[in-house]
Design an enzyme around this catalytic site. Structure first.
Site, PDB file in Angstrom:
ATOM      1  N   ASP A 137       0.667  -1.264   0.043  1.00  0.00           N
ATOM      2  CA  ASP A 137      -0.197  -0.111  -0.009  1.00  0.00           C
ATOM      3  C   ASP A 137       0.914   1.338  -0.023  1.00  0.00           C
ATOM      4  O   ASP A 137       0.451   2.329  -0.685  1.00  0.00           O
ATOM      5  CB  ASP A 137      -0.952   0.216   1.273  1.00  0.00           C
ATOM      6  N   CYS A 138       1.840   1.214   0.617  1.00  0.00           N
ATOM      7  CA  CYS A 138       2.688   2.342   0.828  1.00  0.00           C
ATOM      8  C   CYS A 138       3.858   2.536  -0.353  1.00  0.00           C
ATOM      9  O   CYS A 138       4.696   3.603  -0.579  1.00  0.00           O
ATOM     10  CB  CYS A 138       3.553   2.601   2.231  1.00  0.00           C
ATOM     11  N   TYR A 139       4.116   1.387  -0.845  1.00  0.00           N
ATOM     12  CA  TYR A 139       4.991   1.352  -1.962  1.00  0.00           C
ATOM     13  C   TYR A 139       4.262   0.579  -3.234  1.00  0.00           C
ATOM     14  O   TYR A 139       4.685  -0.862  -3.503  1.00  0.00           O
ATOM     15  CB  TYR A 139       6.328   0.554  -1.611  1.00  0.00           C
TER      16      TYR A 139
END
Length: 385
Positions: A137-139
């Site tokens: 989700d963050c990368y």
């Protein structure tokens, strides 16, 4: 007795007396250790030799959106270790380029590996960076590829786990009926050559055999820039058998070092392609030895004739884990061009450049005399006993 703080003050004032290790050897022979300790402040050492246990710790930064967590990295198709953080990586000097197996390289051709990537970056040449990743989700990004130079890297430090061996083997091939391809170069059968690696009386750890002045935090010349000792190296042997003058008679002390690659020069960091073995990295290291007392002056007066190196048969040592030493020979004998083994005259070949090692000692001397390089007091000693 002198202190490093007192010597640094003399350096700042332009009054420090600095000699290379080669010059100090002559000085101690001429005036003795007591007088040399009073008159000389610093001895500069140098070595330029293949040091396989070297590498680069780097950070590529997040320069594109969406961001990526690099789980796999390559530089010029050389695999890097990416199990550190999102965009941190490490490439070892001996890591081989994918698709460059040893059995597909022929005499006259070159292996390519991590050492070449390091040299290319220091020289300002472009290399191809390739990354792959699973998504989070963050990368959310899966991959990217682009050409970079060292200035595109957020961080690029040489981080070498084991450099500056205090002594090492003279490698021969006594028993095998074929040429052996090793990290010590090609060893021809039946004692047709003997390969060795050290800069003798210039070598840093021969000039401080008991680590009286070298330890955690020691500032050094590394690859043309400034580096630091961060402890003993891997495979450090603290209590070897020694000569009466304290010189180890086998592979013993090693150093772990680091330094900013952006300040280095490819004159002092060069990749080596060793046919049939792979790649290595020649690293230039110079360490200043503060002459605090007569004992240290005596150590820095070590001569090539004082340094005894073990001759070992690599046809046995690396196949049967043999520790047999055929004999010990002096560094003075080695640089004469041949040694005697059981009545046979065996040609010798250095892997270390003595000329470049001396250049490093002289360059470090100039920097100290100009006040551009101060000495540091180690914050932790390295075990020597």
């Amino acid at each position: 007795m002198k202190t490093i703080a007192e010597i640094n003050e003399r350096i700042k004032q332009g009054r420090a007396v600095v000699l290379t290790a080669e010059e100090m050897t002559k000085a101690v022979k001429e005036m003795g250790a007591e007088k040399a300790a009073k008159e000389i402040d610093v001895v500069t050492t140098g070595t330029f030799s293949p040091m396989c246990s070297s590498g680069m710790l780097f950070n590529i930064g997040q320069t594109e959106a969406p961001t990526l967590r690099a789980s796999k990295m390559w530089l010029n198709d050389v695999p890097c270790h990416a199990g550190l953080a999102a965009v941190d990586g490490f490439v070892g000097a001996t890591e081989m380029r994918e698709g460059d197996p040893l059995n597909q390289v022929y005499p006259g051709e070159f292996h390519y590996g991590g050492a070449h990537v390091i040299e290319d970056l220091i020289a300002g040449r472009k290399v191809k960076l390739r990354c792959e990743s699973y998504t989070t989700d963050c990368y959310p990004k899966k991959s990217f590829e682009r050409e970079i130079t060292i200035h595109d890297l957020k961080y690029a430090h040489m981080l070498n786990p084991r450099n500056c061996y205090q002594n090492y083997n003279v490698a021969v091939n006594e028993n095998a009926h074929k040429t052996l391809y090793t990290y010590m170069g090609a060893l021809k059968p039946h004692l047709q050559n003997a390969n060795f690696a050290t800069s003798g009386e210039l070598s840093p750890l021969f000039n401080d055999p008991y680590f009286k002045t070298i330890g955690l935090g020691t500032r050094i010349f590394l690859g043309g820039g400034i580096g630091y000792v961060i402890g003993s190296g891997t495979q450090h042997v603290p209590n070897p058998k020694r000569t009466e003058k304290g010189v180890p008679m086998s592979a013993s002390g090693t150093l772990m070092v680091k330094g900013d690659m952006k300040a280095m020069s490819d004159r002092y960091v060069r990749a080596h392609s060793l046919f049939g073995y792979g790649v290595s990295l020649a690293v230039g290291i110079g360490i200043p030895i503060p002459v605090l007392n007569a004992e240290i002056a005596q150590y820095t007066g070590v001569g090539n004739e004082d340094i005894l190196m073990p001759v070992k048969d690599y046809s046995l040592d690396y196949q049967n884990c043999s520790s047999r030493v055929i004999k010990h020979v002096s560094y003075a004998e080695l640089i004469s061009g041949s040694i005697d083994i059981d009545g046979k005259k065996v040609p010798t070949h250095p892997l270390t450049s003595y000329q470049r090692s001396l250049e490093i000692a002289e360059e470090l001397k100039k920097r100290i005399e100009k006040g551009a390089f101060l000495l540091t007091q180690p914050v932790e000693n390295i075990e020597a006993y």
